[in-house]
Design a protein around this motif. Sequence first.
Motif, PDB file in Angstrom:
ATOM      1  N   HIS A 130       0.818  -1.211   0.000  1.00 29.15           N
ATOM      2  CA  HIS A 130       0.000   0.000   0.000  1.00 29.15           C
ATOM      3  C   HIS A 130       0.852   1.260   0.000  1.00 29.15           C
ATOM      4  O   HIS A 130       2.019   1.263   0.397  1.00 29.15           O
ATOM      5  CB  HIS A 130      -0.946   0.009   1.206  1.00 29.15           C
ATOM      6  CG  HIS A 130      -0.268   0.018   2.544  1.00 29.15           C
ATOM      7  ND1 HIS A 130       0.313   1.144   3.090  1.00 29.15           N
ATOM      8  CD2 HIS A 130      -0.093  -0.965   3.480  1.00 29.15           C
ATOM      9  CE1 HIS A 130       0.814   0.859   4.282  1.00 29.15           C
ATOM     10  NE2 HIS A 130       0.588  -0.417   4.544  1.00 29.15           N
ATOM     11  N   GLY A 131       0.248   2.375  -0.426  1.00 27.39           N
ATOM     12  CA  GLY A 131       0.907   3.668  -0.373  1.00 27.39           C
ATOM     13  C   GLY A 131       0.771   4.307   0.997  1.00 27.39           C
ATOM     14  O   GLY A 131       0.370   3.662   1.969  1.00 27.39           O
ATOM     15  N   GLN A 132       1.096   5.593   1.057  1.00 28.13           N
ATOM     16  CA  GLN A 132       1.020   6.316   2.320  1.00 28.13           C
ATOM     17  C   GLN A 132      -0.244   7.168   2.369  1.00 28.13           C
ATOM     18  O   GLN A 132      -1.243   6.794   2.931  1.00 28.13           O
ATOM     19  CB  GLN A 132       2.272   7.162   2.535  1.00 28.13           C
ATOM     20  CG  GLN A 132       2.416   7.721   3.928  1.00 28.13           C
ATOM     21  CD  GLN A 132       2.532   6.657   5.021  1.00 28.13           C
ATOM     22  OE1 GLN A 132       2.826   5.493   4.754  1.00 28.13           O
ATOM     23  NE2 GLN A 132       2.305   7.053   6.253  1.00 28.13           N
ATOM     24  N   ARG A 151      -2.988  10.318   3.066  1.00 35.44           N
ATOM     25  CA  ARG A 151      -3.425  11.005   4.282  1.00 35.44           C
ATOM     26  C   ARG A 151      -4.583  10.309   4.976  1.00 35.44           C
ATOM     27  O   ARG A 151      -5.124  10.809   5.960  1.00 35.44           O
ATOM     28  CB  ARG A 151      -3.844  12.432   3.931  1.00 35.44           C
ATOM     29  CG  ARG A 151      -2.718  13.271   3.324  1.00 35.44           C
ATOM     30  CD  ARG A 151      -3.208  14.652   2.932  1.00 35.44           C
ATOM     31  NE  ARG A 151      -2.140  15.469   2.365  1.00 35.44           N
ATOM     32  CZ  ARG A 151      -2.309  16.694   1.906  1.00 35.44           C
ATOM     33  NH1 ARG A 151      -3.524  17.249   1.944  1.00 35.44           N
ATOM     34  NH2 ARG A 151      -1.300  17.377   1.396  1.00 35.44           N
ATOM     35  N   SER A 152      -4.995   9.176   4.473  1.00 35.82           N
ATOM     36  CA  SER A 152      -6.179   8.515   5.012  1.00 35.82           C
ATOM     37  C   SER A 152      -5.880   7.831   6.345  1.00 35.82           C
ATOM     38  O   SER A 152      -4.732   7.624   6.723  1.00 35.82           O
ATOM     39  CB  SER A 152      -6.710   7.479   4.024  1.00 35.82           C
ATOM     40  OG  SER A 152      -5.793   6.414   3.914  1.00 35.82           O
ATOM     41  N   ASN A 153      -6.934   7.461   7.018  1.00 30.93           N
ATOM     42  CA  ASN A 153      -6.802   6.732   8.280  1.00 30.93           C
ATOM     43  C   ASN A 153      -6.748   5.223   8.096  1.00 30.93           C
ATOM     44  O   ASN A 153      -6.283   4.510   8.979  1.00 30.93           O
ATOM     45  CB  ASN A 153      -7.967   7.076   9.210  1.00 30.93           C
ATOM     46  CG  ASN A 153      -7.898   8.493   9.735  1.00 30.93           C
ATOM     47  OD1 ASN A 153      -6.827   8.978  10.106  1.00 30.93           O
ATOM     48  ND2 ASN A 153      -9.032   9.178   9.750  1.00 30.93           N
ATOM     49  N   HIS A 154      -7.240   4.721   6.951  1.00 31.74           N
ATOM     50  CA  HIS A 154      -7.381   3.282   6.780  1.00 31.74           C
ATOM     51  C   HIS A 154      -6.747   2.736   5.508  1.00 31.74           C
ATOM     52  O   HIS A 154      -6.308   1.581   5.501  1.00 31.74           O
ATOM     53  CB  HIS A 154      -8.863   2.897   6.791  1.00 31.74           C
ATOM     54  CG  HIS A 154      -9.566   3.243   8.060  1.00 31.74           C
ATOM     55  ND1 HIS A 154      -9.406   2.528   9.229  1.00 31.74           N
ATOM     56  CD2 HIS A 154     -10.414   4.251   8.358  1.00 31.74           C
ATOM     57  CE1 HIS A 154     -10.136   3.072  10.194  1.00 31.74           C
ATOM     58  NE2 HIS A 154     -10.755   4.116   9.684  1.00 31.74           N
ATOM     59  N   LEU A 155      -6.701   3.523   4.441  1.00 32.99           N
ATOM     60  CA  LEU A 155      -6.248   2.983   3.170  1.00 32.99           C
ATOM     61  C   LEU A 155      -4.769   2.637   3.180  1.00 32.99           C
ATOM     62  O   LEU A 155      -4.325   1.790   2.398  1.00 32.99           O
ATOM     63  CB  LEU A 155      -6.544   3.971   2.038  1.00 32.99           C
ATOM     64  CG  LEU A 155      -8.020   4.288   1.795  1.00 32.99           C
ATOM     65  CD1 LEU A 155      -8.172   5.282   0.655  1.00 32.99           C
ATOM     66  CD2 LEU A 155      -8.818   3.022   1.507  1.00 32.99           C
ATOM     67  N   ASN A 156      -3.973   3.295   4.030  1.00 34.01           N
ATOM     68  CA  ASN A 156      -2.546   2.983   4.111  1.00 34.01           C
ATOM     69  C   ASN A 156      -2.309   1.811   5.065  1.00 34.01           C
ATOM     70  O   ASN A 156      -1.515   1.871   5.996  1.00 34.01           O
ATOM     71  CB  ASN A 156      -1.720   4.214   4.493  1.00 34.01           C
ATOM     72  CG  ASN A 156      -2.292   4.966   5.673  1.00 34.01           C
ATOM     73  OD1 ASN A 156      -2.875   4.363   6.575  1.00 34.01           O
ATOM     74  ND2 ASN A 156      -2.121   6.274   5.682  1.00 34.01           N
ATOM     75  N   SER A 157      -3.015   0.721   4.776  1.00 35.68           N
ATOM     76  CA  SER A 157      -2.916  -0.514   5.558  1.00 35.68           C
ATOM     77  C   SER A 157      -3.502  -1.626   4.707  1.00 35.68           C
ATOM     78  O   SER A 157      -3.873  -1.424   3.545  1.00 35.68           O
ATOM     79  CB  SER A 157      -3.703  -0.396   6.871  1.00 35.68           C
ATOM     80  OG  SER A 157      -5.107  -0.466   6.630  1.00 35.68           O
ATOM     81  N   LEU A 158      -3.657  -2.800   5.311  1.00 32.03           N
ATOM     82  CA  LEU A 158      -4.280  -3.912   4.590  1.00 32.03           C
ATOM     83  C   LEU A 158      -5.741  -3.637   4.246  1.00 32.03           C
ATOM     84  O   LEU A 158      -6.358  -4.364   3.452  1.00 32.03           O
ATOM     85  CB  LEU A 158      -4.160  -5.211   5.393  1.00 32.03           C
ATOM     86  CG  LEU A 158      -4.666  -5.273   6.846  1.00 32.03           C
ATOM     87  CD1 LEU A 158      -6.177  -5.304   6.938  1.00 32.03           C
ATOM     88  CD2 LEU A 158      -4.084  -6.488   7.543  1.00 32.03           C
ATOM     89  N   GLU A 159      -6.326  -2.571   4.805  1.00 33.28           N
ATOM     90  CA  GLU A 159      -7.724  -2.240   4.524  1.00 33.28           C
ATOM     91  C   GLU A 159      -7.894  -1.533   3.176  1.00 33.28           C
ATOM     92  O   GLU A 159      -9.022  -1.379   2.694  1.00 33.28           O
ATOM     93  CB  GLU A 159      -8.286  -1.346   5.632  1.00 33.28           C
ATOM     94  CG  GLU A 159      -8.187  -1.930   7.036  1.00 33.28           C
ATOM     95  CD  GLU A 159      -9.009  -3.187   7.230  1.00 33.28           C
ATOM     96  OE1 GLU A 159      -9.785  -3.553   6.330  1.00 33.28           O
ATOM     97  OE2 GLU A 159      -8.855  -3.818   8.282  1.00 33.28           O
ATOM     98  N   GLY A 160      -6.797  -1.069   2.562  1.00 32.13           N
ATOM     99  CA  GLY A 160      -6.888  -0.338   1.316  1.00 32.13           C
ATOM    100  C   GLY A 160      -6.777  -1.213   0.082  1.00 32.13           C
ATOM    101  O   GLY A 160      -6.595  -2.432   0.160  1.00 32.13           O
ATOM    102  N   PRO A 195       0.153  -6.844   3.109  1.00 31.10           N
ATOM    103  CA  PRO A 195       0.683  -6.562   4.444  1.00 31.10           C
ATOM    104  C   PRO A 195       0.373  -5.137   4.884  1.00 31.10           C
ATOM    105  O   PRO A 195       0.270  -4.221   4.056  1.00 31.10           O
ATOM    106  CB  PRO A 195       2.191  -6.752   4.260  1.00 31.10           C
ATOM    107  CG  PRO A 195       2.433  -6.429   2.813  1.00 31.10           C
ATOM    108  CD  PRO A 195       1.195  -6.875   2.078  1.00 31.10           C
ATOM    109  N   SER A 196       0.217  -4.926   6.187  1.00 25.06           N
ATOM    110  CA  SER A 196       0.125  -3.580   6.761  1.00 25.06           C
ATOM    111  C   SER A 196       1.519  -3.140   7.188  1.00 25.06           C
ATOM    112  O   SER A 196       2.116  -3.724   8.097  1.00 25.06           O
ATOM    113  CB  SER A 196      -0.806  -3.561   7.984  1.00 25.06           C
ATOM    114  OG  SER A 196      -2.144  -3.424   7.603  1.00 25.06           O
ATOM    115  N   HIS A 197       2.049  -2.111   6.508  1.00 26.57           N
ATOM    116  CA  HIS A 197       3.382  -1.612   6.848  1.00 26.57           C
ATOM    117  C   HIS A 197       3.326  -0.688   8.063  1.00 26.57           C
ATOM    118  O   HIS A 197       2.288  -0.086   8.371  1.00 26.57           O
ATOM    119  CB  HIS A 197       3.960  -0.843   5.666  1.00 26.57           C
ATOM    120  CG  HIS A 197       4.119  -1.662   4.422  1.00 26.57           C
ATOM    121  ND1 HIS A 197       4.871  -2.818   4.372  1.00 26.57           N
ATOM    122  CD2 HIS A 197       3.619  -1.480   3.167  1.00 26.57           C
ATOM    123  CE1 HIS A 197       4.845  -3.310   3.149  1.00 26.57           C
ATOM    124  NE2 HIS A 197       4.087  -2.519   2.400  1.00 26.57           N
TER     125      HIS A 197
END
Length: 323
Positions: A60-62, A64-73, A91-93
């Motif tokens: 995933h990228g970085q 400004r979101s609260n959730h997309l920059n994780s396995l949820e995106g 993976p969630s970085h």
Amino acid sequence: MRAHDHALVGTAKEIPINTATAVYTFSPVVLPIADRVKELEVKVNFPVTGEDLPIVILSHGQGRSNHLNSLEGYTPLAEFWAAHGFVVLQPSHLSGTYYSLPSTKGQELHWQDRSRDIIRVLDGLDGIEAAVPALKGRLNKAQIAVAGHSLGAWTAAIALGAKNVSPADGSVTNLADARIKAGVILTGTGKAGDDLSEMGHRMVPFYGPDFSEMKTPVLVVCGDEDVSPHLTWRGADWHADPYHLSPGPKDLLWIKGAKHGLGGISGWDTQETQDESPQRLAAVQRLTTAYLRSALYAGDKSWEEATKALAQHAELGSVESKK
């Protein structure tokens, strides 16, 4: 998996694609890692049917979101790829808002740990398979690709053979892994040094890319309106550097009218996407799927067929290649 295309996919429907199947999602699989501040959480997406399934690790990228920059995106990509014949591991970085962890000088955005996560997932494939009952015996562990968007594109590039040469002390990070057979770099990062803007130097002070030994076959995907002044003074061409500065075989896909979100790959109807477009997203979904199928399925002609179709639809984009 959705039973039909969005009504607004337009001419993207002319890009051929294999038949989709329903998708299972299993999340999270937790991998205990001794040298990591957090356990590594991984989302697993895979088709209900099929055997000998190739693997795609999606970084995933970085943003400004609260959730997309994780396995949820990145559901629009992960589910689509899974529906068309891949096991997609997300993976969630440690860099994500998901954790909101501090980083140290030289390791801003946990950039090095992000690439190590790719290796950790590769090393943990047996554990992932064991944790997901419906996946047992269905993985093709000899056919693996890595994909990533934005900061995730740099994460993927390092695993694919690019090196980082620290501007601070010249130290070299080389984490290439021979188990990875192909890659997809989505709106990746280009040259550093004088090509970075003033803000770019502050945001990624660790960044010193060297693509000269990234020999793995890779599809580089760029938006022709993806201008990133926070990182570089150059235009959209900066994002194509991983193609131009690395040896072949490589393919470069330009998406017409696309900005950094490529029509919405990071999530459904997200504010981060400045170029929301079901047609543009569908083109990215179909073309990246075609590339991955031809890279990881022996004898598959999907990429050849997809690029022929794209050549008839300049409103969607264009492709160039080098051997």
